[in-house]
Design a protein around this motif. Structure first.
Motif, PDB file in Angstrom:
ATOM      1  N   PHE A 168      21.426   6.832  53.972  1.00 19.83           N
ATOM      2  CA  PHE A 168      22.243   7.932  54.177  1.00 19.83           C
ATOM      3  C   PHE A 168      21.877   9.127  53.303  1.00 19.83           C
ATOM      4  N   LEU A 169      21.664   8.765  52.017  1.00 23.79           N
ATOM      5  CA  LEU A 169      21.306   9.811  51.108  1.00 23.79           C
ATOM      6  C   LEU A 169      20.074  10.339  51.369  1.00 23.79           C
ATOM      7  N   PHE A 170      19.012   9.616  52.179  1.00 26.27           N
ATOM      8  CA  PHE A 170      18.021  10.602  52.175  1.00 26.27           C
ATOM      9  C   PHE A 170      18.213  11.323  53.663  1.00 26.27           C
ATOM     10  N   ASP A 171      18.972  11.050  54.639  1.00 26.83           N
ATOM     11  CA  ASP A 171      19.287  11.796  55.755  1.00 26.83           C
ATOM     12  C   ASP A 171      20.014  12.881  55.185  1.00 26.83           C
ATOM     13  N   PHE A 172      21.008  12.946  54.055  1.00 22.96           N
ATOM     14  CA  PHE A 172      21.729  14.141  53.569  1.00 22.96           C
ATOM     15  C   PHE A 172      20.598  14.964  52.814  1.00 22.96           C
ATOM     16  N   PHE A 173      19.777  14.698  52.223  1.00 22.88           N
ATOM     17  CA  PHE A 173      18.662  15.450  51.580  1.00 22.88           C
ATOM     18  C   PHE A 173      17.875  16.092  52.902  1.00 22.88           C
ATOM     19  N   ALA A 174      17.665  15.403  53.798  1.00 23.90           N
ATOM     20  CA  ALA A 174      16.563  16.057  54.834  1.00 23.90           C
ATOM     21  C   ALA A 174      17.424  17.013  55.508  1.00 23.90           C
ATOM     22  N   MET A 175      18.858  16.866  55.745  1.00 22.97           N
ATOM     23  CA  MET A 175      19.752  17.953  56.239  1.00 22.97           C
ATOM     24  C   MET A 175      19.800  19.160  55.335  1.00 22.97           C
ATOM     25  N   LEU A 176      20.052  18.709  53.857  1.00 23.94           N
ATOM     26  CA  LEU A 176      19.963  19.941  53.088  1.00 23.94           C
ATOM     27  C   LEU A 176      18.629  20.670  52.826  1.00 23.94           C
TER      28      LEU A 176
ATOM     29  N   LEU B 194      18.126  15.350  68.686  1.00 26.17           N
ATOM     30  CA  LEU B 194      17.790  14.769  67.282  1.00 26.17           C
ATOM     31  C   LEU B 194      16.057  14.869  67.310  1.00 26.17           C
ATOM     32  N   LYS B 195      15.905  15.396  66.069  1.00 26.35           N
ATOM     33  CA  LYS B 195      14.364  15.269  66.046  1.00 26.35           C
ATOM     34  C   LYS B 195      14.036  13.850  65.602  1.00 26.35           C
ATOM     35  N   ARG B 196      12.549  13.303  65.962  1.00 23.68           N
ATOM     36  CA  ARG B 196      12.388  11.727  65.904  1.00 23.68           C
ATOM     37  C   ARG B 196      12.578  11.249  64.583  1.00 23.68           C
ATOM     38  N   HIS B 197      12.318  11.924  63.263  1.00 24.62           N
ATOM     39  CA  HIS B 197      12.596  11.535  62.217  1.00 24.62           C
ATOM     40  C   HIS B 197      13.982  11.492  61.947  1.00 24.62           C
ATOM     41  N   ARG B 198      14.905  12.133  62.400  1.00 27.19           N
ATOM     42  CA  ARG B 198      16.247  12.112  62.100  1.00 27.19           C
ATOM     43  C   ARG B 198      17.004  10.984  63.197  1.00 27.19           C
ATOM     44  N   ARG B 199      16.451  10.777  64.341  1.00 28.99           N
ATOM     45  CA  ARG B 199      16.790   9.969  65.186  1.00 28.99           C
ATOM     46  C   ARG B 199      16.376   8.369  64.608  1.00 28.99           C
ATOM     47  N   ALA B 200      15.223   8.089  63.783  1.00 30.32           N
ATOM     48  CA  ALA B 200      14.668   7.095  63.153  1.00 30.32           C
ATOM     49  C   ALA B 200      15.988   6.717  62.124  1.00 30.32           C
ATOM     50  N   LEU B 201      16.256   7.665  61.191  1.00 32.49           N
ATOM     51  CA  LEU B 201      16.911   7.616  60.273  1.00 32.49           C
ATOM     52  C   LEU B 201      18.522   7.330  60.562  1.00 32.49           C
ATOM     53  N   LYS B 202      18.926   7.727  61.718  1.00 29.53           N
ATOM     54  CA  LYS B 202      20.348   7.248  62.394  1.00 29.53           C
ATOM     55  C   LYS B 202      20.284   5.924  62.549  1.00 29.53           C
ATOM     56  N   ILE B 203      19.251   5.317  63.577  1.00 27.22           N
ATOM     57  CA  ILE B 203      19.166   4.145  63.987  1.00 27.22           C
ATOM     58  C   ILE B 203      18.832   3.130  62.563  1.00 27.22           C
ATOM     59  N   LEU B 204      18.338   3.486  61.840  1.00 31.37           N
ATOM     60  CA  LEU B 204      18.202   2.607  60.400  1.00 31.37           C
ATOM     61  C   LEU B 204      19.462   2.540  59.702  1.00 31.37           C
ATOM     62  N   GLN B 205      20.232   3.641  59.876  1.00 30.95           N
ATOM     63  CA  GLN B 205      21.438   3.751  58.792  1.00 30.95           C
ATOM     64  C   GLN B 205      22.212   2.676  59.740  1.00 30.95           C
ATOM     65  N   LEU B 206      22.405   2.758  61.124  1.00 28.21           N
ATOM     66  CA  LEU B 206      23.230   1.850  61.896  1.00 28.21           C
ATOM     67  C   LEU B 206      22.963   0.437  61.782  1.00 28.21           C
ATOM     68  N   VAL B 207      21.780   0.189  61.761  1.00 32.68           N
ATOM     69  CA  VAL B 207      21.116  -1.292  61.734  1.00 32.68           C
ATOM     70  C   VAL B 207      21.250  -1.926  60.155  1.00 32.68           C
ATOM     71  N   LEU B 208      20.748  -1.250  59.302  1.00 28.88           N
ATOM     72  CA  LEU B 208      20.858  -1.692  58.019  1.00 28.88           C
ATOM     73  C   LEU B 208      22.428  -1.596  57.470  1.00 28.88           C
TER      74      LEU B 208
ATOM     75  N   ILE C  17      29.474  13.530  56.076  1.00 23.26           N
ATOM     76  CA  ILE C  17      29.749  12.124  56.244  1.00 23.26           C
ATOM     77  C   ILE C  17      28.569  11.325  55.772  1.00 23.26           C
ATOM     78  N   MET C  18      27.186  11.933  55.817  1.00 21.28           N
ATOM     79  CA  MET C  18      26.013  11.334  55.472  1.00 21.28           C
ATOM     80  C   MET C  18      26.309  11.227  53.765  1.00 21.28           C
ATOM     81  N   LEU C  19      26.796  12.388  53.153  1.00 22.40           N
ATOM     82  CA  LEU C  19      26.803  12.508  51.579  1.00 22.40           C
ATOM     83  C   LEU C  19      27.677  11.626  51.204  1.00 22.40           C
ATOM     84  N   GLY C  20      29.043  11.697  51.677  1.00 22.04           N
ATOM     85  CA  GLY C  20      29.992  10.574  51.489  1.00 22.04           C
ATOM     86  C   GLY C  20      29.778   9.098  51.445  1.00 22.04           C
ATOM     87  N   THR C  21      29.478   8.680  52.612  1.00 20.53           N
ATOM     88  CA  THR C  21      28.956   7.623  53.102  1.00 20.53           C
ATOM     89  C   THR C  21      27.745   6.974  52.020  1.00 20.53           C
ATOM     90  N   GLY C  22      26.927   7.724  51.881  1.00 26.57           N
ATOM     91  CA  GLY C  22      25.751   7.182  51.084  1.00 26.57           C
ATOM     92  C   GLY C  22      26.218   7.052  49.849  1.00 26.57           C
TER      93      GLY C  22
END
Length: 187
Positions: free
Chosen positions: A148-156, A34-48, A109-114
């Motif tokens: 979650f939604l920000f991660d979805f839009f980043a992937m899009l 995972l790129k650094r910004h995606r890894r940070a998003l994944k960890i933030l999603q888990l923690v929040l 998963i990111m879209l649905g969960t968000g």
């Protein structure tokens, strides 16, 4: 010449599990997929999402409990799904599964969960009893749903960039050039 002089050993010994740069449990985890910004998003999603779930669990009583129970289910599911995606990306499971399927699953998963987390947070805000634990849970819920939604839009955005790079360029050729024979008699 003897065979021993011509054919020498060409391989090295197996370094074993204890030798090498990484050993033990750390050898199974790789954060490089995972790129650094995606890894940070994944960890933030888990923690929040986990903090939203914990704050919701602290709530002692409720008047309209439907919103609380829905938020509880969604926040718990979101934290488990984000943990699952982190495990898939950071362990050898990623190598055993088709990477395109992992990215596609992560995308949906990111879209649905968000979307569902945002809906659960809105419902919980409209039905809670205004205690500090409920305020904290909804704040973490909204923050997690936005991650979650920000991660979805980043992937899009990344998908659109990749598809733009893959598009072949169309060059305008005159129609006559396409109908000319290859052997024109020039030598």
């Amino acid at each position: 010449m003897e065979n021993g002089a011509v054919y020498g050993p060409t391989t090295e010994e197996d370094p074993g599990p204890a030798r090498g740069a990484r050993s033990g449990l750390a050898a199974y985890f790789s954060l490089g997929r995972l790129k650094r910004h995606r890894r940070a998003l994944k960890i933030l999603q888990l923690v929040l999402s986990l903090l939203a779930f914990i704050c919701e669990e602290v709530v002692a009583q409720c008047t309209l409990c439907g919103g609380l129970y829905f938020f509880e289910f969604v926040s718990c599911s979101a934290s488990l799904l984000s943990l699952l995606m982190l495990i898939v990306y950071c362990t050898p499971v990623y190598d055993r599964v088709d990477p395109e399927k992992v990215k596609c699953s992560d995308f949906y998963i990111m879209l649905g969960t968000g979307c569902v987390f945002l809906l659960a947070s809105i419902i919980f805000v409209s039905t809670h009893d205004k205690t500090s634990a409920e305020y904290a849970a909804t704040v973490f819920g909204f923050l997690a749903s936005f991650m979650f939604l920000f991660d979805f839009f980043a992937m899009l955005y990344e998908k659109r960039q990749e598809s733009a790079l893959r598009k072949p360029e169309t060059t305008a050729r005159p129609a006559e050039a396409l109908t000319e024979p290859l052997n024109t008699g020039r030598r």
